[in-house]
Design an enzyme around this catalytic site. Structure first.
Site, short mmCIF file in Angstrom:
data_model
loop_
_atom_site.label_atom_id
_atom_site.label_comp_id
_atom_site.label_asym_id
_atom_site.label_seq_id
_atom_site.Cartn_x
_atom_site.Cartn_y
_atom_site.Cartn_z
N HIS A 296 28.39 -26.62 29.82
CA HIS A 296 28.05 -26.32 28.43
C HIS A 296 29.21 -26.65 27.52
O HIS A 296 30.36 -26.67 27.95
CB HIS A 296 27.51 -24.92 28.20
CG HIS A 296 28.23 -23.82 28.88
ND1 HIS A 296 29.37 -23.25 28.40
CD2 HIS A 296 27.96 -23.17 30.04
CE1 HIS A 296 29.75 -22.28 29.20
NE2 HIS A 296 28.92 -22.21 30.21
N HIS A 339 38.68 -18.39 29.99
CA HIS A 339 39.47 -19.24 29.11
C HIS A 339 40.62 -18.47 28.46
O HIS A 339 40.64 -17.24 28.45
CB HIS A 339 38.59 -19.91 28.05
CG HIS A 339 37.82 -18.96 27.18
ND1 HIS A 339 36.76 -18.23 27.63
CD2 HIS A 339 37.97 -18.63 25.89
CE1 HIS A 339 36.28 -17.50 26.65
NE2 HIS A 339 37.00 -17.71 25.58
N GLU A 345 39.98 -14.30 18.85
CA GLU A 345 38.54 -14.14 18.79
C GLU A 345 38.17 -12.67 18.61
O GLU A 345 38.43 -11.85 19.48
CB GLU A 345 37.90 -14.63 20.09
CG GLU A 345 38.29 -16.03 20.49
CD GLU A 345 37.72 -16.41 21.85
OE1 GLU A 345 36.91 -15.63 22.40
OE2 GLU A 345 38.09 -17.47 22.37
N TYR A 354 24.91 -8.91 25.28
CA TYR A 354 25.64 -10.19 25.32
C TYR A 354 25.76 -10.64 26.78
O TYR A 354 26.10 -9.85 27.65
CB TYR A 354 27.02 -9.99 24.69
CG TYR A 354 27.89 -11.21 24.67
CD1 TYR A 354 27.50 -12.37 24.00
CD2 TYR A 354 29.12 -11.22 25.32
CE1 TYR A 354 28.31 -13.49 23.98
CE2 TYR A 354 29.94 -12.34 25.31
CZ TYR A 354 29.52 -13.47 24.63
OH TYR A 354 30.33 -14.58 24.62
N HIS A 369 39.86 -10.57 21.57
CA HIS A 369 40.61 -11.33 22.56
C HIS A 369 41.59 -12.17 21.77
O HIS A 369 41.23 -13.16 21.15
CB HIS A 369 39.65 -12.17 23.42
CG HIS A 369 38.64 -11.32 24.13
ND1 HIS A 369 37.31 -11.33 23.82
CD2 HIS A 369 38.80 -10.39 25.09
CE1 HIS A 369 36.68 -10.45 24.60
NE2 HIS A 369 37.57 -9.86 25.37
N HIS A 375 40.45 -14.28 29.02
CA HIS A 375 39.26 -13.44 29.10
C HIS A 375 38.10 -14.26 29.63
O HIS A 375 38.24 -15.46 29.87
CB HIS A 375 38.93 -12.81 27.74
CG HIS A 375 38.80 -13.81 26.64
ND1 HIS A 375 39.87 -14.41 26.04
CD2 HIS A 375 37.70 -14.32 26.03
CE1 HIS A 375 39.45 -15.25 25.10
NE2 HIS A 375 38.13 -15.22 25.08
#
Ligand SMILES: [Fe+2]
Length: 443
Positions: A296, A339, A345, A354, A369, A375
């Site tokens: 993705h 990542h 973020e 989520y 984050h 995370h």
């Protein structure tokens, strides 16, 4: 004088983003063919509200011409400093608060105290510097009470408002915007308004953007359609009130709050034209684009709005939406990958669940984050996604967002010590144990 308050007016909207709009609440109030006639119809005053420097390039240049009952200089008096202790501005770095980490909060509970848009604003993080017009602050609002004969504007920022509970009305100089959960509103820097509670108590998130205005991201090879489409943005038609009553105007300026007394409503713009105006948007009209075979793309594919920083491709703020959508990628770990990001973020949950955090990140909750803090999916999400039957799956009952900024975000004392911080958040990655044993094969 009429005393028809905007509160009693039903909002009407015009379609488009950044258009040059024109609208009038009384016939022939808007001058035609020029901005500043010697005399304006109805005895109105002409006034320009600039959203960019006069000399900004044409494709960025924003201003609105207002035709109003009194000029704005009559809507102000001698200011006195006031204290709104929970609304903080960057730089705001607290010695004994550690912002280095991954953090998550439960929703701020609605309390017993009556709170307005101003007294109910709770700053969670700040980034950059309000005085140099870089960075942002994130807030959660808890609002139970309408502003009555009270008005506000921020000279520091535009506000991106993301309701999560209850409904609000923004009665602004340029018209009325009503918002509910799964909608957003943008209130430009310098625009005067008051906030009324249509359905309370109301709770939601605010991104206070100190920098360049939010615009739509370039779509690149995606082309002319999908993601956020301009026609789905709604700007209010002109609406005004001619009301004499003792009132207060509060101004946020360089991180400080100042108030003055005036004797009438400043929401007196009878007609306006221009491209600097408040806007609302229904997040359910966001058309997501994603992977249709494998892997993705980066989450930037879900950007609704971006506020440039001056460094090409590096946003002061991106507003990113994770809404319901189909997951169809083959042989793929479908949730967000692990990542570590140079951007920081801040996420909020508007509605539902989520996919990277099935538990603990609940509607009204928030997570941070920070810059270069690793995370990714928690253990339960990793296990489920690693072993899932990869048939097409619809992610339903989900709507979260991210305020992503190039600047590190600093926690306020409120966020670190008063808000319902989940002390055990980092434990969600416990159990992501070593599978490697030196032998080949899927583990
Ligand atoms: Fe992330």
């Amino acid at each position: 004088m009429t005393d028809a308050r905007l509160s009693q007016t039903e909002p009407r909207y015009m379609s488009g983003f950044g258009n040059d709009f024109e609208t009038e609440a009384l016939p022939d109030a808007l001058p035609q063919g020029m901005n500043s006639p010697q005399k304006v119809n109805y005895g109105l005053y002409g006034e320009q509200l600039s959203g960019t420097a006069f000399t900004a390039p044409g494709h960025q240049n924003e201003r609105t011409w207002c035709y109003r009952i009194r000029p704005s200089v009559r809507h102000q008096g001698r200011f006195s400093r006031i204290d709104l202790p929970h609304w903080k501005s960057a730089p705001h770095i607290i010695d004994d608060v550690t912002s280095l980490g991954q953090y998550r909060w439960d929703p701020l509970p609605h309390g017993d105290t009556d709170l307005t848009w101003l007294t109910g604003m709770r700053t969670m993080t700040t980034a950059g510097d309000v005085n140099t017009q870089t960075g942002m602050a994130s807030h959660i609002y808890l609002v139970t009470q309408s502003m009555t004969d009270a008005y506000f504007y921020s000279a520091d920022s535009e506000l991106l408002v993301v309701p999560q509970d209850g409904r609000l009305r923004f009665a602004t100089e340029l018209g009325i915007i009503d918002v509910a959960p799964q909608e957003i509103a943008i209130i430009p820097r310098g625009l005067v308004y008051r906030v009324e509670v249509l359905e309370g108590p109301a709770r939601g998130f605010v991104c206070e953007n100190y920098g360049q205005k939010f615009v739509l991201p370039g779509r690149g090879p995606i082309g002319a359609n999908c993601m956020a489409n301009k026609r789905d943005f709604k700007t209010p038609v002109a609406a005004f009130e001619d009301r004499d009553a003792p009132s207060t105007l509060t101004v946020k300026w360089c991180g400080q709050f100042h108030a003055c007394r005036i004797d009438h409503s400043p929401l007196d713009v009878v007609a306006w034209h221009g491209n600097y105006a408040p806007v609302k948007y229904d997040l359910c009209t966001y058309c997501p684009v994603g992977a249709i075979l494998f892997d993705h793309p980066d989450p930037s594919i879900y950007t609704v709005l971006t506020a440039p920083s001056g460094v090409e491709g590096t946003a002061n703020i991106d507003f990113v939406l994770f809404r319901d959508r189909w997951n169809v990628a083959e042989d793929t770990f479908r949730p967000p990958w692990y990542h570590k990001n140079v951007m920081s973020e801040l996420m909020g949950n508007i509605h539902g669940q989520y996919d990277a955090k099935p538990k603990g990140f609940v509607p009204g909750g928030m997570s941070l984050h920070n810059c270069m803090l690793p995370h990714g999916p928690d253990r339960a999400a990793f296990e489920a996604a690693s072993n899932a039957d990869l048939k097409p799956q619809k992610l339903e009952n989900t709507m979260s967002f991210m305020f992503e900024t190039r600047f590190p975000q600093h926690l306020t004392e409120f966020a670190a010590k008063e808000a319902p911080l989940q002390d055990d958040y980092v434990d969600c990655w416990d159990g992501l144990d070593k599978k490697f044993d030196g032998t080949p094969g899927v583990k």
